[in-house]
Design a protein around this motif. Structure first.
Motif, PDB file in Angstrom:
ATOM      1  N   GLU A   1       0.833  -1.202   0.000  1.00 59.09           N
ATOM      2  CA  GLU A   1       0.000   0.000   0.000  1.00 59.09           C
ATOM      3  C   GLU A   1       0.872   1.258   0.000  1.00 59.09           C
ATOM      4  N   VAL A   2       0.508   2.218  -0.853  1.00 57.38           N
ATOM      5  CA  VAL A   2       1.237   3.479  -0.959  1.00 57.38           C
ATOM      6  C   VAL A   2       0.233   4.630  -0.871  1.00 57.38           C
ATOM      7  N   TYR A   3       0.509   5.575   0.008  1.00 56.69           N
ATOM      8  CA  TYR A   3      -0.354   6.743   0.175  1.00 56.69           C
ATOM      9  C   TYR A   3       0.472   7.995  -0.088  1.00 56.69           C
ATOM     10  N   THR A   4      -0.105   8.962  -0.800  1.00 61.46           N
ATOM     11  CA  THR A   4       0.613  10.190  -1.100  1.00 61.46           C
ATOM     12  C   THR A   4      -0.215  11.400  -0.673  1.00 61.46           C
ATOM     13  N   GLY A   5       0.471  12.467  -0.282  1.00 61.73           N
ATOM     14  CA  GLY A   5      -0.203  13.687   0.135  1.00 61.73           C
ATOM     15  C   GLY A   5       0.789  14.828   0.236  1.00 61.73           C
ATOM     16  N   GLU A   6       0.399  15.873   0.936  1.00 60.84           N
ATOM     17  CA  GLU A   6       1.266  17.032   1.129  1.00 60.84           C
ATOM     18  C   GLU A   6       1.297  17.401   2.607  1.00 60.84           C
ATOM     19  N   ILE A   7       2.422  17.998   3.016  1.00 59.98           N
ATOM     20  CA  ILE A   7       2.543  18.436   4.415  1.00 59.98           C
ATOM     21  C   ILE A   7       3.081  19.861   4.445  1.00 59.98           C
ATOM     22  N   ILE A   8       2.696  20.564   5.502  1.00 60.17           N
ATOM     23  CA  ILE A   8       3.259  21.880   5.796  1.00 60.17           C
ATOM     24  C   ILE A   8       3.662  21.893   7.262  1.00 60.17           C
ATOM     25  N   ILE A   9       4.892  22.300   7.525  1.00 61.49           N
ATOM     26  CA  ILE A   9       5.303  22.644   8.884  1.00 61.49           C
ATOM     27  C   ILE A   9       5.569  24.146   8.871  1.00 61.49           C
ATOM     28  N   ASN A  10       4.764  24.898   9.572  1.00 56.58           N
ATOM     29  CA  ASN A  10       4.854  26.346   9.559  1.00 56.58           C
ATOM     30  C   ASN A  10       5.968  26.856  10.464  1.00 56.58           C
ATOM     31  N   CYS A  11       6.259  28.143  10.371  1.00 53.14           N
ATOM     32  CA  CYS A  11       7.338  28.714  11.171  1.00 53.14           C
ATOM     33  C   CYS A  11       7.047  28.634  12.662  1.00 53.14           C
ATOM     34  N   ASP A  12       5.761  28.565  13.045  1.00 54.39           N
ATOM     35  CA  ASP A  12       5.407  28.392  14.457  1.00 54.39           C
ATOM     36  C   ASP A  12       5.374  26.921  14.856  1.00 54.39           C
ATOM     37  N   LEU A  13       5.800  26.048  13.924  1.00 50.10           N
ATOM     38  CA  LEU A  13       5.909  24.596  14.111  1.00 50.10           C
ATOM     39  C   LEU A  13       4.555  23.890  14.152  1.00 50.10           C
ATOM     40  N   SER A  14       3.507  24.583  13.752  1.00 52.21           N
ATOM     41  CA  SER A  14       2.229  23.891  13.566  1.00 52.21           C
ATOM     42  C   SER A  14       2.313  23.041  12.300  1.00 52.21           C
ATOM     43  N   ILE A  15       1.522  21.985  12.255  1.00 56.09           N
ATOM     44  CA  ILE A  15       1.626  20.966  11.200  1.00 56.09           C
ATOM     45  C   ILE A  15       0.279  20.793  10.508  1.00 56.09           C
ATOM     46  N   LYS A  16       0.327  20.620   9.191  1.00 56.68           N
ATOM     47  CA  LYS A  16      -0.884  20.323   8.442  1.00 56.68           C
ATOM     48  C   LYS A  16      -0.565  19.231   7.433  1.00 56.68           C
ATOM     49  N   VAL A  17      -1.402  18.202   7.391  1.00 60.11           N
ATOM     50  CA  VAL A  17      -1.264  17.102   6.435  1.00 60.11           C
ATOM     51  C   VAL A  17      -2.535  17.065   5.597  1.00 60.11           C
ATOM     52  N   THR A  18      -2.396  17.078   4.270  1.00 61.18           N
ATOM     53  CA  THR A  18      -3.559  17.112   3.393  1.00 61.18           C
ATOM     54  C   THR A  18      -3.392  16.104   2.257  1.00 61.18           C
ATOM     55  N   GLY A  19      -4.508  15.846   1.578  1.00 61.10           N
ATOM     56  CA  GLY A  19      -4.477  15.060   0.355  1.00 61.10           C
ATOM     57  C   GLY A  19      -4.561  13.564   0.531  1.00 61.10           C
ATOM     58  N   ILE A  20      -4.786  13.092   1.764  1.00 56.99           N
ATOM     59  CA  ILE A  20      -4.863  11.643   2.011  1.00 56.99           C
ATOM     60  C   ILE A  20      -6.271  11.300   2.477  1.00 56.99           C
ATOM     61  N   ALA A  21      -6.956  10.450   1.734  1.00 58.38           N
ATOM     62  CA  ALA A  21      -8.349  10.128   2.033  1.00 58.38           C
ATOM     63  C   ALA A  21      -8.490   9.285   3.301  1.00 58.38           C
ATOM     64  N   ASP A  22      -7.512   8.420   3.550  1.00 60.28           N
ATOM     65  CA  ASP A  22      -7.559   7.539   4.722  1.00 60.28           C
ATOM     66  C   ASP A  22      -7.188   8.355   5.963  1.00 60.28           C
ATOM     67  N   GLU A  23      -8.160   8.603   6.833  1.00 55.05           N
ATOM     68  CA  GLU A  23      -7.935   9.459   8.002  1.00 55.05           C
ATOM     69  C   GLU A  23      -6.909   8.870   8.962  1.00 55.05           C
ATOM     70  N   GLN A  24      -6.895   7.546   9.097  1.00 57.20           N
ATOM     71  CA  GLN A  24      -5.946   6.912  10.005  1.00 57.20           C
ATOM     72  C   GLN A  24      -4.514   7.093   9.506  1.00 57.20           C
ATOM     73  N   ILE A  25      -4.311   6.961   8.204  1.00 57.60           N
ATOM     74  CA  ILE A  25      -2.986   7.166   7.628  1.00 57.60           C
ATOM     75  C   ILE A  25      -2.569   8.627   7.777  1.00 57.60           C
ATOM     76  N   GLN A  26      -3.501   9.525   7.491  1.00 62.43           N
ATOM     77  CA  GLN A  26      -3.199  10.957   7.620  1.00 62.43           C
ATOM     78  C   GLN A  26      -2.821  11.303   9.061  1.00 62.43           C
TER      79      GLN A  26
END
Length: 215
Positions: free
Chosen positions: A39-64
């Motif tokens: 199984e391979v899952y692909t998406g995008e991540i952002i780590i902001n300058c305040d070190l907050s994190i965002k993960v997007t583009g993955i339909a499987d919530e558990q994987i995200q």
């Protein structure tokens, strides 16, 4: 903190020798790929300058959520905090030196006691128990950035603190590369052993782009 002791000096040297991101860290974006068996899952991540994190583009919530938790662990270890801020109120007790030359240090705080081993100016082991859960993290290899060390190969063993039964073992292999002025993780391989089961998860980060300067 009270007058420094040999134990606190040993620990402070190892703590301050770790690689962390400085106050000008701009944050970054990356493509992420998580691989588990076939199984391979692909998406995008952002780590902001305040070190907050965002993960997007993955339909499987558990994987995200798994990727988010993995990045949280990365951020915690790269986040800069002074020794005084983190351990200024702790008590340090010098323990034995083992056959490898690692010195054990007990760090007592108001919340939990932690046991560390310091070898050649680096933290080589952490032991801690909270309620029924206990863990030991052993570092086998470090990556020298020239501005501090990052553990690159390490194991985490989890036990039931009442029975001493091993509940799971995780073996990590981390890869870092330099982007601009900062070292960022490009790959992490995790081998998990639980009872007779074994699973391998690989996180790959590509197309890494630093965000703009902090304003």
């Amino acid at each position: 903190m009270t007058q420094p002791t040999k134990a606190s000096v040993f620990f402070q040297t190892a703590y301050e020798g770790r690689y962390t991101w400085d106050a000008n860290f701009p944050g970054y974006t990356a493509d992420v790929q998580l691989i588990q068996g076939e199984e391979v899952y692909t998406g995008e991540i952002i780590i902001n300058c305040d070190l907050s994190i965002k993960v997007t583009g993955i339909a499987d919530e558990q994987i995200q959520e798994g990727i988010y938790i993995q990045l949280q662990d990365v951020v915690i270890h790269r986040q800069h905090s002074s020794f005084e801020q983190s351990h200024g109120k702790c008590e340090f007790i010098l323990g034995e030196t083992d056959a490898t030359g690692a010195v054990e240090i007990l760090v007592k705080s108001d919340t939990v006691d932690s046991y560390y081993k310091i070898r050649e100016g680096k933290i080589s082991q952490v032991r801690r128990a909270i309620a029924r859960n206990a863990f030991v993290i052993d570092t086998h290899e470090n990556f020298d950035t020239g501005a501090g060390y990052i553990p690159s190969r390490y194991d985490a063993t989890f036990r039931n603190s009442k029975t001493d039964e091993v509940t799971s073992v995780l073996k990590f292999e981390d890869t870092y590369e330099k982007f601009g002025d900062y070292y960022l993780m490009t790959k992490q391989v995790v081998h998990e052993y639980q009872n007779s089961d074994r699973a391998t998860t690989e996180f790959r980060y590509s197309n890494i782009r630093l965000l703009g300067p902090r304003t």
